[in-house]
Motif scaffolding. Sequence first.
Motif, PDB file in Angstrom:
ATOM      1  N   GLY A 135       0.821  -1.193   0.000  1.00  0.00           N
ATOM      2  CA  GLY A 135       0.000   0.000   0.000  1.00  0.00           C
ATOM      3  C   GLY A 135       0.859   1.247   0.000  1.00  0.00           C
ATOM      4  O   GLY A 135       2.092   1.175  -0.039  1.00  0.00           O
ATOM      5  N   THR A 136       0.213   2.396   0.089  1.00  0.00           N
ATOM      6  CA  THR A 136       0.943   3.670   0.028  1.00  0.00           C
ATOM      7  C   THR A 136       0.892   4.461   1.333  1.00  0.00           C
ATOM      8  O   THR A 136       1.573   5.479   1.446  1.00  0.00           O
ATOM      9  N   SER A 137       0.126   4.016   2.302  1.00  0.00           N
ATOM     10  CA  SER A 137       0.048   4.736   3.576  1.00  0.00           C
ATOM     11  C   SER A 137       1.198   4.322   4.489  1.00  0.00           C
ATOM     12  O   SER A 137       1.935   3.370   4.206  1.00  0.00           O
ATOM     13  N   ALA A 138       1.346   5.024   5.612  1.00  0.00           N
ATOM     14  CA  ALA A 138       2.424   4.724   6.555  1.00  0.00           C
ATOM     15  C   ALA A 138       2.346   3.305   7.078  1.00  0.00           C
ATOM     16  O   ALA A 138       3.365   2.690   7.396  1.00  0.00           O
ATOM     17  N   VAL A 139       1.135   2.740   7.173  1.00  0.00           N
ATOM     18  CA  VAL A 139       0.965   1.371   7.668  1.00  0.00           C
ATOM     19  C   VAL A 139       1.061   0.358   6.541  1.00  0.00           C
ATOM     20  O   VAL A 139       1.796  -0.629   6.631  1.00  0.00           O
ATOM     21  N   THR A 140       0.347   0.590   5.445  1.00  0.00           N
ATOM     22  CA  THR A 140       0.274  -0.437   4.400  1.00  0.00           C
ATOM     23  C   THR A 140       1.549  -0.563   3.588  1.00  0.00           C
ATOM     24  O   THR A 140       1.738  -1.577   2.916  1.00  0.00           O
ATOM     25  N   ARG A 141       2.460   0.437   3.633  1.00  0.00           N
ATOM     26  CA  ARG A 141       3.720   0.257   2.924  1.00  0.00           C
ATOM     27  C   ARG A 141       4.604  -0.786   3.607  1.00  0.00           C
ATOM     28  O   ARG A 141       5.618  -1.209   3.062  1.00  0.00           O
ATOM     29  N   MET A 142       4.212  -1.217   4.819  1.00  0.00           N
ATOM     30  CA  MET A 142       4.950  -2.267   5.525  1.00  0.00           C
ATOM     31  C   MET A 142       4.372  -3.654   5.263  1.00  0.00           C
ATOM     32  O   MET A 142       4.863  -4.638   5.812  1.00  0.00           O
ATOM     33  N   LEU A 143       3.324  -3.736   4.423  1.00  0.00           N
ATOM     34  CA  LEU A 143       2.622  -4.998   4.208  1.00  0.00           C
ATOM     35  C   LEU A 143       2.697  -5.413   2.742  1.00  0.00           C
ATOM     36  O   LEU A 143       2.444  -4.592   1.856  1.00  0.00           O
ATOM     37  N   PRO A 144       3.031  -6.678   2.445  1.00  0.00           N
ATOM     38  CA  PRO A 144       2.934  -7.154   1.067  1.00  0.00           C
ATOM     39  C   PRO A 144       1.464  -7.343   0.708  1.00  0.00           C
ATOM     40  O   PRO A 144       0.756  -8.116   1.350  1.00  0.00           O
ATOM     41  N   LEU A 145       0.994  -6.620  -0.299  1.00  0.00           N
ATOM     42  CA  LEU A 145      -0.411  -6.647  -0.677  1.00  0.00           C
ATOM     43  C   LEU A 145      -0.554  -6.994  -2.160  1.00  0.00           C
ATOM     44  O   LEU A 145       0.266  -6.583  -2.979  1.00  0.00           O
ATOM     45  N   PRO A 146      -1.602  -7.741  -2.524  1.00  0.00           N
ATOM     46  CA  PRO A 146      -1.798  -8.093  -3.936  1.00  0.00           C
ATOM     47  C   PRO A 146      -2.055  -6.855  -4.789  1.00  0.00           C
ATOM     48  O   PRO A 146      -2.701  -5.900  -4.352  1.00  0.00           O
ATOM     49  N   ALA A 147      -1.537  -6.891  -6.005  1.00  0.00           N
ATOM     50  CA  ALA A 147      -1.804  -5.858  -7.005  1.00  0.00           C
ATOM     51  C   ALA A 147      -2.583  -6.482  -8.158  1.00  0.00           C
ATOM     52  O   ALA A 147      -2.429  -7.668  -8.454  1.00  0.00           O
ATOM     53  N   ARG A 148      -3.400  -5.675  -8.812  1.00  0.00           N
ATOM     54  CA  ARG A 148      -4.219  -6.180  -9.917  1.00  0.00           C
ATOM     55  C   ARG A 148      -3.451  -6.264 -11.229  1.00  0.00           C
ATOM     56  O   ARG A 148      -3.839  -7.013 -12.127  1.00  0.00           O
ATOM     57  N   GLN A 149      -2.384  -5.499 -11.355  1.00  0.00           N
ATOM     58  CA  GLN A 149      -1.609  -5.491 -12.602  1.00  0.00           C
ATOM     59  C   GLN A 149      -0.251  -4.866 -12.341  1.00  0.00           C
ATOM     60  O   GLN A 149      -0.049  -4.130 -11.368  1.00  0.00           O
ATOM     61  N   TRP A 150       0.691  -5.154 -13.234  1.00  0.00           N
ATOM     62  CA  TRP A 150       2.021  -4.565 -13.109  1.00  0.00           C
ATOM     63  C   TRP A 150       1.938  -3.045 -13.169  1.00  0.00           C
ATOM     64  O   TRP A 150       2.689  -2.346 -12.489  1.00  0.00           O
ATOM     65  N   ARG A 151       1.054  -2.518 -13.999  1.00  0.00           N
ATOM     66  CA  ARG A 151       0.974  -1.081 -14.197  1.00  0.00           C
ATOM     67  C   ARG A 151       0.568  -0.339 -12.930  1.00  0.00           C
ATOM     68  O   ARG A 151       1.037   0.769 -12.663  1.00  0.00           O
ATOM     69  N   SER A 152      -0.313  -0.923 -12.143  1.00  0.00           N
ATOM     70  CA  SER A 152      -0.830  -0.221 -10.964  1.00  0.00           C
ATOM     71  C   SER A 152      -0.111  -0.584  -9.672  1.00  0.00           C
ATOM     72  O   SER A 152      -0.429  -0.037  -8.615  1.00  0.00           O
ATOM     73  N   ALA A 153       0.845  -1.507  -9.725  1.00  0.00           N
ATOM     74  CA  ALA A 153       1.549  -1.925  -8.508  1.00  0.00           C
ATOM     75  C   ALA A 153       2.371  -0.784  -7.929  1.00  0.00           C
ATOM     76  O   ALA A 153       2.958   0.017  -8.678  1.00  0.00           O
ATOM     77  N   ARG A 154       2.409  -0.708  -6.631  1.00  0.00           N
ATOM     78  CA  ARG A 154       3.269   0.228  -5.921  1.00  0.00           C
ATOM     79  C   ARG A 154       4.163  -0.601  -5.011  1.00  0.00           C
ATOM     80  O   ARG A 154       3.668  -1.325  -4.138  1.00  0.00           O
ATOM     81  N   TYR A 155       5.455  -0.521  -5.214  1.00  0.00           N
ATOM     82  CA  TYR A 155       6.397  -1.426  -4.549  1.00  0.00           C
ATOM     83  C   TYR A 155       7.046  -0.751  -3.347  1.00  0.00           C
ATOM     84  O   TYR A 155       7.323   0.449  -3.359  1.00  0.00           O
ATOM     85  N   SER A 156       7.325  -1.560  -2.327  1.00  0.00           N
ATOM     86  CA  SER A 156       7.946  -1.051  -1.109  1.00  0.00           C
ATOM     87  C   SER A 156       8.989  -2.035  -0.599  1.00  0.00           C
ATOM     88  O   SER A 156       8.875  -3.255  -0.801  1.00  0.00           O
ATOM     89  N   SER A 157      10.002  -1.523   0.092  1.00  0.00           N
ATOM     90  CA  SER A 157      10.983  -2.387   0.753  1.00  0.00           C
ATOM     91  C   SER A 157      10.390  -3.064   1.986  1.00  0.00           C
ATOM     92  O   SER A 157      11.051  -3.921   2.592  1.00  0.00           O
ATOM     93  N   LEU A 158       9.171  -2.704   2.366  1.00  0.00           N
ATOM     94  CA  LEU A 158       8.434  -3.249   3.523  1.00  0.00           C
ATOM     95  C   LEU A 158       9.103  -2.893   4.844  1.00  0.00           C
ATOM     96  O   LEU A 158       8.446  -2.423   5.776  1.00  0.00           O
ATOM     97  N   MET A 159      10.382  -3.162   4.954  1.00  0.00           N
ATOM     98  CA  MET A 159      11.155  -2.713   6.109  1.00  0.00           C
ATOM     99  C   MET A 159      11.954  -1.474   5.708  1.00  0.00           C
ATOM    100  O   MET A 159      12.435  -1.392   4.580  1.00  0.00           O
ATOM    101  N   PRO A 160      12.121  -0.521   6.609  1.00  0.00           N
ATOM    102  CA  PRO A 160      12.916   0.666   6.272  1.00  0.00           C
ATOM    103  C   PRO A 160      14.410   0.386   6.384  1.00  0.00           C
ATOM    104  O   PRO A 160      14.843  -0.556   7.053  1.00  0.00           O
ATOM    105  N   TYR A 161      15.189   1.230   5.728  1.00  0.00           N
ATOM    106  CA  TYR A 161      16.643   1.223   5.862  1.00  0.00           C
ATOM    107  C   TYR A 161      17.074   2.439   6.671  1.00  0.00           C
ATOM    108  O   TYR A 161      16.502   3.525   6.525  1.00  0.00           O
ATOM    109  N   SER A 162      18.096   2.245   7.488  1.00  0.00           N
ATOM    110  CA  SER A 162      18.739   3.391   8.127  1.00  0.00           C
ATOM    111  C   SER A 162      19.973   3.752   7.322  1.00  0.00           C
ATOM    112  O   SER A 162      20.720   2.874   6.882  1.00  0.00           O
ATOM    113  N   SER A 163      20.166   5.046   7.096  1.00  0.00           N
ATOM    114  CA  SER A 163      21.345   5.547   6.392  1.00  0.00           C
ATOM    115  C   SER A 163      22.206   6.309   7.385  1.00  0.00           C
ATOM    116  O   SER A 163      21.725   7.216   8.070  1.00  0.00           O
TER     117      SER A 163
END
Length: 223
Positions: A89-117
Amino acid sequence: MFVRAPFQVAAALRGGVRVFHPRGLVATGHVELDSPWWTLPTGRRIEVTARMSGGVGTPSAVPDVLGLALKIPLDPPDTEWDLLLASSGTSAVTRMLPLPARQWRSARYSSLMPYSSGASDTRWVLAVPVGRHPESTSLAPLRRSIADTPLRFRLDLVSMTGSAVPAGQVTLTQVHERPDDEQPTFDPVLNCPPGLALQPGWLAGVRVGAYRGSRRGRSGRPR
């Protein structure tokens, strides 16, 4: 060991295929980074190998958890960054969750876990399709699409409370036909650039065990 064993058994029971995203497509291209947060060279093209995959391998009209895995070479040679992104998902909570997408075009990808720099500046890495992407979740139209025109993604960085900030792009230009059991494997915890680390550390440790178990179940020997 307690985490590794179930994934080792699962991979073995599936006939030696990956527990995570068993069917995929390998492509090459380049990544361009334009933020100092990355701790990698910016402003130039870096060759990249990608694996795009479906979490289950559903029929083209059925949503699936889609994956975009990038293998980015580092210095010194023979070292690499394995950046794994999954549809979410795209919210602060759902970007941490693997969620089904309907198509490659509409998928929004996330690292699920954050990185520290630099051990402090913590961000999620996001990828957003740009331009033409297939309107399905199957690999065949993805293969045809890359053969016809480069496949592009915008890379964004986002903190827990902030807005996404553009920080680079990925362009895939060529498909490499490889059987699934000969496609590259990825470990996002062990293969990471200096100065970047997945957070929190305890969960990163869990992922190490899961990936090791899956690889061992596929090969029948320690790896």
